[in-house]
Design a protein around this motif. Structure first.
Motif, PDB file in Angstrom:
ATOM      1  N   LYS A 121       0.866  -0.998   0.252  1.00 38.62           N
ATOM      2  CA  LYS A 121      -0.549   0.256  -0.091  1.00 38.62           C
ATOM      3  C   LYS A 121       0.801   1.056   0.113  1.00 38.62           C
ATOM      4  O   LYS A 121       2.327   1.169   0.821  1.00 38.62           O
ATOM      5  N   ALA A 122       0.619   2.113  -0.857  1.00 36.84           N
ATOM      6  CA  ALA A 122       1.096   3.014  -0.250  1.00 36.84           C
ATOM      7  C   ALA A 122       0.652   4.583   0.563  1.00 36.84           C
ATOM      8  O   ALA A 122       1.429   5.480   1.057  1.00 36.84           O
ATOM      9  N   ALA A 123      -0.423   4.554   0.986  1.00 35.43           N
ATOM     10  CA  ALA A 123      -1.116   5.290   2.234  1.00 35.43           C
ATOM     11  C   ALA A 123      -2.036   4.396   3.243  1.00 35.43           C
ATOM     12  O   ALA A 123      -2.578   3.602   2.528  1.00 35.43           O
ATOM     13  N   LEU A 124      -2.011   4.764   3.737  1.00 42.28           N
ATOM     14  CA  LEU A 124      -3.114   4.571   4.858  1.00 42.28           C
ATOM     15  C   LEU A 124      -4.573   5.344   4.346  1.00 42.28           C
ATOM     16  O   LEU A 124      -4.115   6.706   4.742  1.00 42.28           O
ATOM     17  N   SER A 125      -5.552   4.837   4.749  1.00 44.76           N
ATOM     18  CA  SER A 125      -6.962   5.928   4.807  1.00 44.76           C
ATOM     19  C   SER A 125      -7.131   5.768   6.814  1.00 44.76           C
ATOM     20  O   SER A 125      -6.251   5.956   7.188  1.00 44.76           O
ATOM     21  N   ALA A 126      -7.776   7.231   6.391  1.00 44.41           N
ATOM     22  CA  ALA A 126      -8.349   7.710   7.855  1.00 44.41           C
ATOM     23  C   ALA A 126      -8.978   5.753   8.713  1.00 44.41           C
ATOM     24  O   ALA A 126      -8.670   5.597  10.313  1.00 44.41           O
ATOM     25  N   GLY A 127      -9.932   5.276   7.796  1.00 50.29           N
ATOM     26  CA  GLY A 127     -10.238   4.294   8.556  1.00 50.29           C
ATOM     27  C   GLY A 127      -9.441   3.147   8.668  1.00 50.29           C
ATOM     28  O   GLY A 127      -9.296   2.468   9.952  1.00 50.29           O
ATOM     29  N   GLU A 128      -8.519   2.830   7.899  1.00 51.85           N
ATOM     30  CA  GLU A 128      -7.522   1.878   7.588  1.00 51.85           C
ATOM     31  C   GLU A 128      -6.394   2.496   9.375  1.00 51.85           C
ATOM     32  O   GLU A 128      -5.885   1.704  10.141  1.00 51.85           O
ATOM     33  N   MET A 129      -6.130   3.488   9.613  1.00 57.24           N
ATOM     34  CA  MET A 129      -5.511   3.515  10.755  1.00 57.24           C
ATOM     35  C   MET A 129      -6.286   3.484  11.877  1.00 57.24           C
ATOM     36  O   MET A 129      -5.943   3.285  12.922  1.00 57.24           O
ATOM     37  N   SER A 130      -8.150   4.106  11.975  1.00 61.45           N
ATOM     38  CA  SER A 130      -8.717   3.523  13.049  1.00 61.45           C
ATOM     39  C   SER A 130      -8.427   1.835  13.080  1.00 61.45           C
ATOM     40  O   SER A 130      -8.725   1.975  15.180  1.00 61.45           O
ATOM     41  N   ILE A 170       5.526   3.571   9.374  1.00 57.78           N
ATOM     42  CA  ILE A 170       5.401   5.582   9.579  1.00 57.78           C
ATOM     43  C   ILE A 170       4.330   5.500  10.379  1.00 57.78           C
ATOM     44  O   ILE A 170       4.434   6.542  11.378  1.00 57.78           O
ATOM     45  N   PHE A 171       3.334   5.224  10.447  1.00 60.37           N
ATOM     46  CA  PHE A 171       1.907   5.758  10.873  1.00 60.37           C
ATOM     47  C   PHE A 171       3.082   5.136  12.441  1.00 60.37           C
ATOM     48  O   PHE A 171       1.866   5.342  13.722  1.00 60.37           O
ATOM     49  N   TYR A 172       3.401   3.761  12.671  1.00 61.51           N
ATOM     50  CA  TYR A 172       3.125   3.595  14.087  1.00 61.51           C
ATOM     51  C   TYR A 172       4.288   4.079  14.750  1.00 61.51           C
ATOM     52  O   TYR A 172       4.021   4.496  15.430  1.00 61.51           O
ATOM     53  N   TRP A 173       5.166   4.583  13.995  1.00 59.26           N
ATOM     54  CA  TRP A 173       6.464   5.792  14.628  1.00 59.26           C
ATOM     55  C   TRP A 173       5.713   7.275  14.987  1.00 59.26           C
ATOM     56  O   TRP A 173       6.359   7.555  16.168  1.00 59.26           O
ATOM     57  N   GLU A 174       5.219   7.577  14.626  1.00 55.82           N
ATOM     58  CA  GLU A 174       5.448   8.528  14.305  1.00 55.82           C
ATOM     59  C   GLU A 174       3.629   9.176  15.166  1.00 55.82           C
ATOM     60  O   GLU A 174       3.316   9.707  15.766  1.00 55.82           O
ATOM     61  N   HIS A 175       2.213   7.338  15.206  1.00 56.15           N
ATOM     62  CA  HIS A 175       1.187   7.781  16.027  1.00 56.15           C
ATOM     63  C   HIS A 175       1.212   7.150  17.831  1.00 56.15           C
ATOM     64  O   HIS A 175       1.571   7.843  18.645  1.00 56.15           O
ATOM     65  N   ARG A 176       1.985   6.160  17.335  1.00 60.85           N
ATOM     66  CA  ARG A 176       1.805   5.077  18.545  1.00 60.85           C
ATOM     67  C   ARG A 176       2.562   5.483  19.268  1.00 60.85           C
ATOM     68  O   ARG A 176       3.178   5.971  20.687  1.00 60.85           O
ATOM     69  N   MET A 177       3.969   5.417  18.300  1.00 67.22           N
ATOM     70  CA  MET A 177       5.223   5.755  19.785  1.00 67.22           C
ATOM     71  C   MET A 177       5.535   7.267  19.548  1.00 67.22           C
ATOM     72  O   MET A 177       5.495   8.058  20.995  1.00 67.22           O
ATOM     73  N   GLY A 178       5.277   8.040  19.095  1.00 65.74           N
ATOM     74  CA  GLY A 178       4.830   9.716  18.888  1.00 65.74           C
ATOM     75  C   GLY A 178       4.399  10.238  19.767  1.00 65.74           C
ATOM     76  O   GLY A 178       4.400  11.196  20.040  1.00 65.74           O
ATOM     77  N   MET A 179       3.004   9.576  19.647  1.00 67.45           N
ATOM     78  CA  MET A 179       1.986  10.280  20.077  1.00 67.45           C
ATOM     79  C   MET A 179       1.774   9.478  22.396  1.00 67.45           C
ATOM     80  O   MET A 179       2.357  10.330  23.117  1.00 67.45           O
ATOM     81  N   TRP A 180       1.744   8.237  22.125  1.00 67.56           N
ATOM     82  CA  TRP A 180       1.911   7.151  23.358  1.00 67.56           C
ATOM     83  C   TRP A 180       2.979   7.367  23.700  1.00 67.56           C
ATOM     84  O   TRP A 180       3.328   7.219  25.743  1.00 67.56           O
ATOM     85  N   GLY A 181       4.254   6.616  23.238  1.00 66.43           N
ATOM     86  CA  GLY A 181       5.924   6.362  23.443  1.00 66.43           C
ATOM     87  C   GLY A 181       5.726   7.863  24.681  1.00 66.43           C
ATOM     88  O   GLY A 181       6.898   7.638  25.369  1.00 66.43           O
ATOM     89  N   ALA A 182       6.026   9.007  23.394  1.00 67.26           N
ATOM     90  CA  ALA A 182       6.358  10.255  24.571  1.00 67.26           C
ATOM     91  C   ALA A 182       5.635  10.525  25.420  1.00 67.26           C
ATOM     92  O   ALA A 182       6.193  11.139  26.655  1.00 67.26           O
ATOM     93  N   ALA A 183       4.379  10.593  25.685  1.00 71.42           N
ATOM     94  CA  ALA A 183       3.528  10.995  26.303  1.00 71.42           C
ATOM     95  C   ALA A 183       3.912   9.722  27.753  1.00 71.42           C
ATOM     96  O   ALA A 183       4.003   9.884  29.110  1.00 71.42           O
ATOM     97  N   THR A 184       4.057   8.455  27.631  1.00 69.75           N
ATOM     98  CA  THR A 184       4.340   7.282  28.846  1.00 69.75           C
ATOM     99  C   THR A 184       6.337   7.920  28.775  1.00 69.75           C
ATOM    100  O   THR A 184       6.007   8.249  30.347  1.00 69.75           O
ATOM    101  N   LEU A 185       6.828   8.636  28.250  1.00 75.11           N
ATOM    102  CA  LEU A 185       8.303   9.130  29.123  1.00 75.11           C
ATOM    103  C   LEU A 185       8.234  10.560  30.143  1.00 75.11           C
ATOM    104  O   LEU A 185       8.683  10.183  31.063  1.00 75.11           O
ATOM    105  N   ASP A 186       6.921  11.010  29.933  1.00 75.68           N
ATOM    106  CA  ASP A 186       6.748  12.322  30.696  1.00 75.68           C
ATOM    107  C   ASP A 186       6.076  11.737  31.848  1.00 75.68           C
ATOM    108  O   ASP A 186       6.320  12.335  33.298  1.00 75.68           O
TER     109      ASP A 186
END
Length: 496
Positions: A377-386, A428-444
């Motif tokens: 796949k070249a990109a993910l839709s909003a539904g696939e991200m959900s 990229i979605f895992y990196w930027e969303h799961r890690m960049g959002m949840w992971g960073a907040a966990t460090l906080d």
């Protein structure tokens, strides 16, 4: 919305302001001087009392007293790095900051940098600022969508400064049964508990001039790389991290039966960088894992403690409240901060401040979200991200709320085919969303106990991993081969 769970408090968290400096270790807030001077609250008053203030070209930058600040200026252009920062390429941070000030192609130049640590960099010029964070996104950065341009490390700092209103739909969603059933609880997209405050995804900058984000990585189109190249970048990342830590921090590493923490431990052991090991006795710990942990520690003479969450220890209640507050109030609670405090109390005193080196980064390497064929796949839709975000079926109302947030995120994070340049979108979605959002907040949430850094935080490592064929990354064999090269007998101990 549906039936409300008691998992989350209905009222905003009330922190212990008497211990204010433990709340926001490494934190900062930046706004125009007139905006900062015009607002007041108990939290802002404590910032004025305890943070170091820097006035830069019409902006007030307030920085936690323990945070390192690196500055570089050329004429009327200024670069300020806040937090732990070093160059994974082995160069000078000041030289990199100088290059960023000089370039007229900032996204392309920035996309080729690889500044490790846990930090934010702010560029100021002509009455505007640009901000970005480290490759993993471990230093949380929040920005405001309104007319008052401001950024901060922690969402609550920005909310207090601007008197931000809470998002009307966010509270009910966090109170819902759907949210409480999530195995890993964090908000969809890059929203926060406040209506106009957003989290900045990794690989993006925020520009006050345009009041918008811009993606700066990937710079080049996808092409296949090799395991040898990946291992070379991992070697350099561990070289730079351990060199940076020596003389600054007394590292604490997680020791588990998994491959991610073991990869980090191998990097440290191979470089003779001593550390204290810690293992959670809660959070899915099983008896057979104990034997593996104890064998690792005995074989390599690692000082080790077990951390246990005592839910009945009233003395730690304030710590958990503070950790929940520092994390942005959307994580269910902050029990690991309690457990870490238990571990910290058992550790031998050291002349240097302790820092928790969390075993994040490995999941980005090993294609955590990958499914067979999805790499085409070249990109993910909003539904696939959900679908990737949700663990269970949601009510129609919550499903629509989540999908709408990911539609916004798809635009804000530039998750379209052209921007991703052929790189696997689920990674990229895992990196930027799961890690960049949840992971960073966990460090906080760890910061009220001790500062935390990510064990693998290198854009070249992540990029090269994403350039490998997916079938090479879908299991833990890749990490185990690297561990075997670093510390052979560590790889001989079975995983759990």
């Amino acid at each position: 919305m549906e039936h409300m769970s008691e998992q989350f408090p209905r009222e905003p968290t009330v922190p212990d302001l008497a211990n204010f400096t433990t709340l926001f270790h490494g934190g900062f807030i930046l706004s125009a001087v007139d905006v900062f001077n015009a607002h007041s609250s108990p939290v802002i008053s404590r910032i004025e009392e305890t943070f170091a203030r820097h006035d830069i070209d019409g902006f007030a930058l307030c920085v936690h007293p323990d945070a390192a600040v690196t500055t570089f200026s050329r004429e009327d252009r200024h670069a300020i790095a806040v937090g732990d920062i070093f160059d994974n390429h082995g160069g000078s941070v000041r030289d990199v900051l100088g290059d960023l000030l000089e370039t007229r192609a900032l996204p392309a130049t920035l996309g080729r940098t690889d500044l490790g640590g846990r930090h934010a960099v702010i560029l100021v010029e002509d009455g505007h600022f640009t901000v970005f964070n480290d490759p993993f996104g471990s230093r949380s950065v929040h920005y405001h969508l309104g007319e008052e341009r401001a950024v901060s490390s922690h969402a609550v700092l920005l909310a207090e400064l601007l008197g931000a209103k809470r998002g009307e739909q966010v509270g009910p969603y966090m109170q819902s049964e759907d949210y409480s059933r999530q195995k890993v609880r964090y908000l969809p997209g890059n929203i926060t508990s406040w209506a106009k405050i957003r989290r900045l995804p990794p690989n993006h900058l925020f520009s006050s001039r345009f009041n918008a984000t811009a993606r700066y990585w990937p710079v080049e189109h996808w092409s296949e790389s090799s395991e040898d190249v990946l291992f070379g970048h991992l070697d350099r990342a561990f070289d730079m991290l351990t060199t940076y830590l020596r003389g600054r921090y007394d590292p604490v590493l997680g020791i588990t039966g998994g491959s991610d923490t073991r990869t980090v431990a191998a990097g440290f052991l191979a470089r003779k960088c001593t550390f204290t090991g810690v293992t959670w006795q809660n959070f899915n710990f099983v008896d057979r894992e104990r034997k593996v942990v104890e064998k690792i520690c005995a074989t390599h003479d690692i000082d080790h403690v077990y951390a246990k969450l005592d839910k009945n220890d009233v003395a730690l209640e304030a710590l958990e409240v503070n950790a929940h507050y520092a994390g942005g109030e959307f994580l269910a609670k902050a029990p690991r901060a309690r457990a870490m405090q238990d571990a910290f109390s058992k550790m031998a005193p050291a002349s240097l401040p302790k820092a928790f080196i969390i075993g994040y980064g490995g999941e980005i390497i090993r294609a955590f979200y990958a499914k067979k064929g999805r790499h085409h796949k070249a990109a993910l839709s909003a539904g696939e991200m959900s679908q990737l975000y949700r663990y269970t079926d949601f009510s129609k109302e919550n499903a629509n709320f989540v999908r709408a947030r990911f539609q916004d995120f798809r635009e804000t994070a530039h998750m379209d085919k052209k921007s991703l340049r052929g790189f696997p979108p689920h990674d990229i979605f895992y990196w930027e969303h799961r890690m960049g959002m949840w992971g960073a907040a966990t460090l906080d949430t760890f910061d009220p106990v001790m500062p935390a850094l990510v064990g693998i935080n290198s854009r070249k490592v992540f990029e090269t991993a994403l350039r490998l064929p997916e079938k090479r990354r879908l299991n833990k064999d890749l990490q185990m081969r690297y561990i075997a090269m670093q510390v052979p007998d560590l790889a001989a101990i079975p995983l759990i």
